[in-house]
Design a protein around this motif. Sequence first.
Motif, PDB file in Angstrom:
ATOM      1  N   GLU A 152      34.342   9.845   5.754  1.00 16.94           N
ATOM      2  CA  GLU A 152      33.890   8.655   5.362  1.00 16.94           C
ATOM      3  C   GLU A 152      35.473   7.934   5.246  1.00 16.94           C
ATOM      4  OE1 GLU A 152      31.780   6.605   1.407  1.00 16.94           O
ATOM      5  OE2 GLU A 152      30.973   8.562   2.207  1.00 16.94           O
ATOM      6  N   LEU A 187      28.421   4.595   8.080  1.00 16.08           N
ATOM      7  CA  LEU A 187      28.569   4.844   6.883  1.00 16.08           C
ATOM      8  C   LEU A 187      27.450   5.458   5.960  1.00 16.08           C
ATOM      9  CD1 LEU A 187      30.699   4.442   4.543  1.00 16.08           C
ATOM     10  CD2 LEU A 187      30.039   2.239   4.353  1.00 16.08           C
ATOM     11  N   VAL A 206      26.846   8.948   6.759  1.00 16.85           N
ATOM     12  CA  VAL A 206      27.888  10.080   5.966  1.00 16.85           C
ATOM     13  C   VAL A 206      27.490  10.203   4.506  1.00 16.85           C
ATOM     14  CG1 VAL A 206      30.144  10.166   5.472  1.00 16.85           C
ATOM     15  CG2 VAL A 206      29.430   9.623   7.651  1.00 16.85           C
ATOM     16  N   ASP A 207      27.061   8.917   4.093  1.00 20.49           N
ATOM     17  CA  ASP A 207      26.669   8.847   2.395  1.00 20.49           C
ATOM     18  C   ASP A 207      25.485   9.703   2.266  1.00 20.49           C
ATOM     19  OD1 ASP A 207      28.891   7.176   1.632  1.00 20.49           O
ATOM     20  OD2 ASP A 207      27.548   5.340   1.777  1.00 20.49           O
ATOM     21  N   GLN A 227      27.583   6.459  -3.056  1.00 24.09           N
ATOM     22  CA  GLN A 227      26.716   6.507  -2.082  1.00 24.09           C
ATOM     23  C   GLN A 227      25.360   5.923  -2.179  1.00 24.09           C
ATOM     24  OE1 GLN A 227      28.658   9.122  -3.153  1.00 24.09           O
ATOM     25  NE2 GLN A 227      30.016   9.233  -1.376  1.00 24.09           N
TER      26      GLN A 227
END
Length: 325
Positions: A111, A66, A69-70, A283
């Motif tokens: 996400e 995660l 991806v952020d 994010q």
Amino acid sequence: MEGINQTDVLQFFLVGLSDDPAVLPLIFSLFLCMYLVTILGNLLIIMVVSSDSHLHTPMYFFLSNLSFVDMCLSSTTIPKVLVNMQVQDQSITYTGCLTQVCFILEFASFENCLLAVMSYDRYVAICHPLRYTVIMNPSFCGWLIILSLVISLENTLLLGLTLLRLSFCIDVENPLLYCELAQVIKLACSDTLINNILIYLSTFIFGGVPISGIIFSYTKIVSSVMRISSVKGRYKAFSTCVSHLLVLSLFYGTALGVYICSALTISTRSTAVVSLMYTVVPQMINPFIYSLRNRDITEALRKFHLSRIIWILLNLIPYFLIGCF
């Protein structure tokens, strides 16, 4: 206006954050700081999880994904906004715009799937604790990530490649700070019926299925927690989901906020700023949510050597230079 196809030279013009030159340095500094905090926070999470053997569990494996991806989602939009402010040129090429659309689709879809996978992980941990290590074995966790990546890639190819069939007018003004799929389709001079149908279909399938999985997982979690007799036991079980619930609320809450703002406001600049928040705020805050509310992450951060943090800061200098120049 004259319509042209994708083989011709075409530029889109993005909305600026301000027309006042005196305010631009302040806005530039604000967004640059937010971007660097996002990169540093998520990079720290990844490095802490990878370096501490106590965190080599499915939950933290998904958390590190995660964080990755952020970082990617923020890097898709913020650097271009910073560069445009610095050079005072709001244009973006057709190729750059299409690339940005595809990357945003890919990382946002990934996400979305990843949050559903993390919900399933919490469901197994609370509803089937004795079988948790058997069900959530490393091989299965890896396949869940690969499946999420493949689903998001299919969604990106389905929607992104259909943009190639559209014709656009010369000197098109995009009312956002970056290229977003639905807005780019609105700028087309050719028929967009197929594209709009695919957007609704994709939202229903690739968006609805993960959200349905999240709702199913938490319905089972709540049902299982309510069957625990002691209040302390209920609190302990549900506390493992608090961080994830906050991340879910932030991700889908900002998305809903963008939709509502776009529908209600008539100010193009206000809509543009709110839409940018979708790829900035969640994010940036996610690492703080997990580090402040998670005792394991907090302890791992305390043991993390200062020299490593300095090394991270030094590696962030290129991002700062890119933003400035």
